[in-house]
Design an enzyme around this catalytic site. Structure first.
Site, PDB file in Angstrom:
ATOM      1  N   ALA A  24       0.836  -1.210   0.000  1.00  0.00           N
ATOM      2  CA  ALA A  24       0.000   0.000   0.000  1.00  0.00           C
ATOM      3  C   ALA A  24       0.866   1.252   0.000  1.00  0.00           C
ATOM      4  O   ALA A  24       0.631   2.198  -0.769  1.00  0.00           O
ATOM      5  CB  ALA A  24      -0.922  -0.018   1.213  1.00  0.00           C
ATOM      6  N   ARG A  74      16.731  -7.677  14.216  1.00  0.00           N
ATOM      7  CA  ARG A  74      16.864  -6.878  15.438  1.00  0.00           C
ATOM      8  C   ARG A  74      18.293  -6.335  15.390  1.00  0.00           C
ATOM      9  O   ARG A  74      19.224  -7.054  15.030  1.00  0.00           O
ATOM     10  CB  ARG A  74      16.634  -7.739  16.667  1.00  0.00           C
ATOM     11  N   GLY A 104       7.217  -2.906  15.534  1.00  0.00           N
ATOM     12  CA  GLY A 104       6.637  -2.770  16.879  1.00  0.00           C
ATOM     13  C   GLY A 104       7.357  -1.709  17.688  1.00  0.00           C
ATOM     14  O   GLY A 104       8.035  -0.819  17.156  1.00  0.00           O
ATOM     15  N   ASP A 135       2.280  -8.721  19.122  1.00  0.00           N
ATOM     16  CA  ASP A 135       2.136  -8.504  20.570  1.00  0.00           C
ATOM     17  C   ASP A 135       1.033  -7.505  20.918  1.00  0.00           C
ATOM     18  O   ASP A 135       0.561  -7.477  22.052  1.00  0.00           O
ATOM     19  CB  ASP A 135       3.466  -8.005  21.169  1.00  0.00           C
ATOM     20  N   ALA A 194     -11.351 -20.830  26.303  1.00  0.00           N
ATOM     21  CA  ALA A 194     -10.433 -21.343  27.333  1.00  0.00           C
ATOM     22  C   ALA A 194     -11.087 -21.242  28.708  1.00  0.00           C
ATOM     23  O   ALA A 194     -11.955 -20.390  28.943  1.00  0.00           O
ATOM     24  CB  ALA A 194      -9.135 -20.546  27.306  1.00  0.00           C
ATOM     25  N   HIS A 272       6.863 -19.679  17.398  1.00  0.00           N
ATOM     26  CA  HIS A 272       6.877 -18.848  16.178  1.00  0.00           C
ATOM     27  C   HIS A 272       5.792 -19.216  15.177  1.00  0.00           C
ATOM     28  O   HIS A 272       5.565 -18.455  14.220  1.00  0.00           O
ATOM     29  CB  HIS A 272       8.257 -18.910  15.523  1.00  0.00           C
ATOM     30  N   ARG A 275       3.467 -16.491  14.551  1.00  0.00           N
ATOM     31  CA  ARG A 275       3.904 -15.303  13.797  1.00  0.00           C
ATOM     32  C   ARG A 275       3.839 -15.527  12.289  1.00  0.00           C
ATOM     33  O   ARG A 275       4.019 -14.590  11.507  1.00  0.00           O
ATOM     34  CB  ARG A 275       5.337 -14.968  14.211  1.00  0.00           C
TER      35      ARG A 275
HETATM   36  O1  F6P Z   1       7.715  -9.157  19.332  1.00  0.00           O
HETATM   37  C1  F6P Z   1       7.238 -10.250  18.615  1.00  0.00           C
HETATM   38  C2  F6P Z   1       7.715 -11.539  19.222  1.00  0.00           C
HETATM   39  O2  F6P Z   1       7.226 -12.588  18.436  1.00  0.00           O
HETATM   40  C3  F6P Z   1       7.346 -11.747  20.702  1.00  0.00           C
HETATM   41  O3  F6P Z   1       6.021 -12.170  20.864  1.00  0.00           O
HETATM   42  C4  F6P Z   1       8.372 -12.747  21.132  1.00  0.00           C
HETATM   43  O4  F6P Z   1       8.620 -12.651  22.506  1.00  0.00           O
HETATM   44  C5  F6P Z   1       9.584 -12.351  20.342  1.00  0.00           C
HETATM   45  O5  F6P Z   1       9.115 -11.604  19.221  1.00  0.00           O
HETATM   46  C6  F6P Z   1      10.427 -13.489  19.830  1.00  0.00           C
HETATM   47  O6  F6P Z   1      11.555 -12.967  19.239  1.00  0.00           O
HETATM   48  P1  F6P Z   1      12.559 -13.773  18.295  1.00  0.00           P
HETATM   49  O7  F6P Z   1      11.845 -14.066  17.026  1.00  0.00           O
HETATM   50  O8  F6P Z   1      13.689 -12.830  18.124  1.00  0.00           O
HETATM   51  O9  F6P Z   1      12.884 -15.024  19.037  1.00  0.00           O
END
Ligand code: F6P
Length: 369
Positions: A24, A74, A104, A135, A194, A272, A275
């Site tokens: 976008a 990171r 984030g 998060d 839950a 993960h 995610r």
């Molecule tokens: O900030 C997103 C996140 O997925 C958190 O929920 C989790 O604590 C962290 O990143 C995990 O980080 P990494 O992928 O660096 O292990």
């Protein structure tokens, strides 16, 4: 006329829907005759000058892909003045005048530092953030990109776990990501039906966590009607490890005279998985609208802002409505990060409200716990 080059960057933990935001933002920039560049690997790429031109063809088809086509990282070096100076030098070299940071809490903190007036001097560099993190811990935005998809993934996993848990009459403790924020566990817990949600904002110590789990199991077992399973959703921000929790809960149940399936507890750490995957339709739409709002703000000359998502009737304090979208607001990065800190230290009214709601939910789910 000023020649403007817009760079797009994704940073921190990836979130499903980041690609839809890239698409976008890039398409709007291109339609306004901006040169558009992608930055590879977040702030690492910004410091290395790792820029790649983005065309319509590059971004048109990415809306349905999870992760981020630009890559993410990171980058501790970026949190030093020297690291940021190097990034600004690389950007000036490439003629970058505008930057969208999709990420984030940590990524937006980096965005603010990058454009701190005392560091920026007279360099022209406008910056706008887009909240993207499963998060949901970014202040002033009701939702961040990725949360909806992550929630759906958790609910799907819990539904599957519930089948096997019911077959054996077992208790399952399911741990989900979310760093120090319990939102994901809370909302997915409600949607998955839950019996209990453990979230850090409740402030329980380990002993209290064990206690509430044991009581919840005993209360659920006392009920004559289903569920035949007990499902406990634990946010990773609740520090006791799932293994420790399982052992201590089983020991307590034994000591209370329970035997067999009543004691048997299993754990599942979704990690993960939560995610990944294709973004939900909602995340694609959210990302598209926030992407547009962020670039519109830059085009209007704004800087050090973030595009936020909030209902028209409840705007974030100090927010300006983004032209043409009744749910997108423009807020300053200063205000966002101040509210983010309050969300994380528990002093935000929003956290207090969530705690009250959850205390009520718990009392309804487990009246005798
Ligand atoms: O900030 C997103 C996140 O997925 C958190 O929920 C989790 O604590 C962290 O990143 C995990 O980080 P990494 O992928 O660096 O292990």
């Amino acid at each position: 006329m000023e020649r403007r080059t817009l760079a797009l960057l994704t940073s921190g933990g990836d979130a499903p829907g980041m690609n839809a935001a890239i698409r976008a933002a890039a398409l709007l920039g291109l339609s306004r005759d901006l040169e558009v560049l992608g930055v590879r690997q977040g702030y690492v790429g910004l410091m290395a000058g790792d820029f790649v031109p983005l065309t319509r063809a590059d971004v048109t088809g990415i809306v349905r892909d999870g992760g981020t086509v630009l890559g993410s990282a990171r980058c501790p070096e970026f949190h030093t003045p020297d690291g940021r100076a190097e990034a600004r030098r690389r950007m000036a070299e490439a003629g970058i005048t505008d930057l969208v940071v999709i990420g984030g809490n940590g990524s937006l903190t980096g965005a603010r530092a990058l454009t701190a007036p005392e560091e920026l001097g007279d360099q022209v560099l406008r910056i706008a953030g887009i909240p993207a993190s499963i998060d949901n811990d970014v202040g002033l935005s009701g939702l961040s990109i990725g949360v909806d998809t992550a929630m759906n993934t958790i609910v799907d996993a819990c539904d599957k776990i519930a089948d096997t848990a019911s077959a054996h009459g077992r208790t399952f403790i399911v741990e989900v990501m979310g760093r120090d924020c319990g939102y994901l566990a809370m909302s997915a817990g409600v949607a998955a039906g839950a019996d209990l949600v453990l979230f850090p904002e409740a402030g329980r110590d380990d002993e209290q966590v064990v206690e509430v789990v044991v009581k919840t199991i005993e209360s659920a077992r006392r009920r004559a009607l289903p569920p035949k399973r007990v499902l406990i959703l634990k946010a990773e921000g609740v520090r006791i490890s799932p293994e420790q929790l399982k052992t201590r809960v089983e020991d307590r149940l034994h000591a209370d005279g329970h035997r067999g399936a009543l004691v048997e507890t299993r754990i599942a750490v979704l990690g993960h998985i939560v995610r990944g995957g294709r973004p939900s339709a909602f995340d694609r739409v959210l990302a598209g609208r926030l992407g547009f709002a962020a670039v519109r703000a830059l085009l209007a000359g704004e800087t050090r802002v973030m595009a936020a998502w909030a209902h028209a009737s409840a705007p974030p304090p100090g927010a300006r409505l983004s032209e043409g979208d009744p749910h997108c607001w423009i807020v300053t990065l200063d205000a966002v990060l101040a509210e983010t800190a309050r969300l994380l230290d528990g002093t935000s009214p929003l956290v207090r409200w969530r705690n009250r709601v959850f205390a009520e939910i718990e009392s309804v789910l487990n009246p005798d716990a």
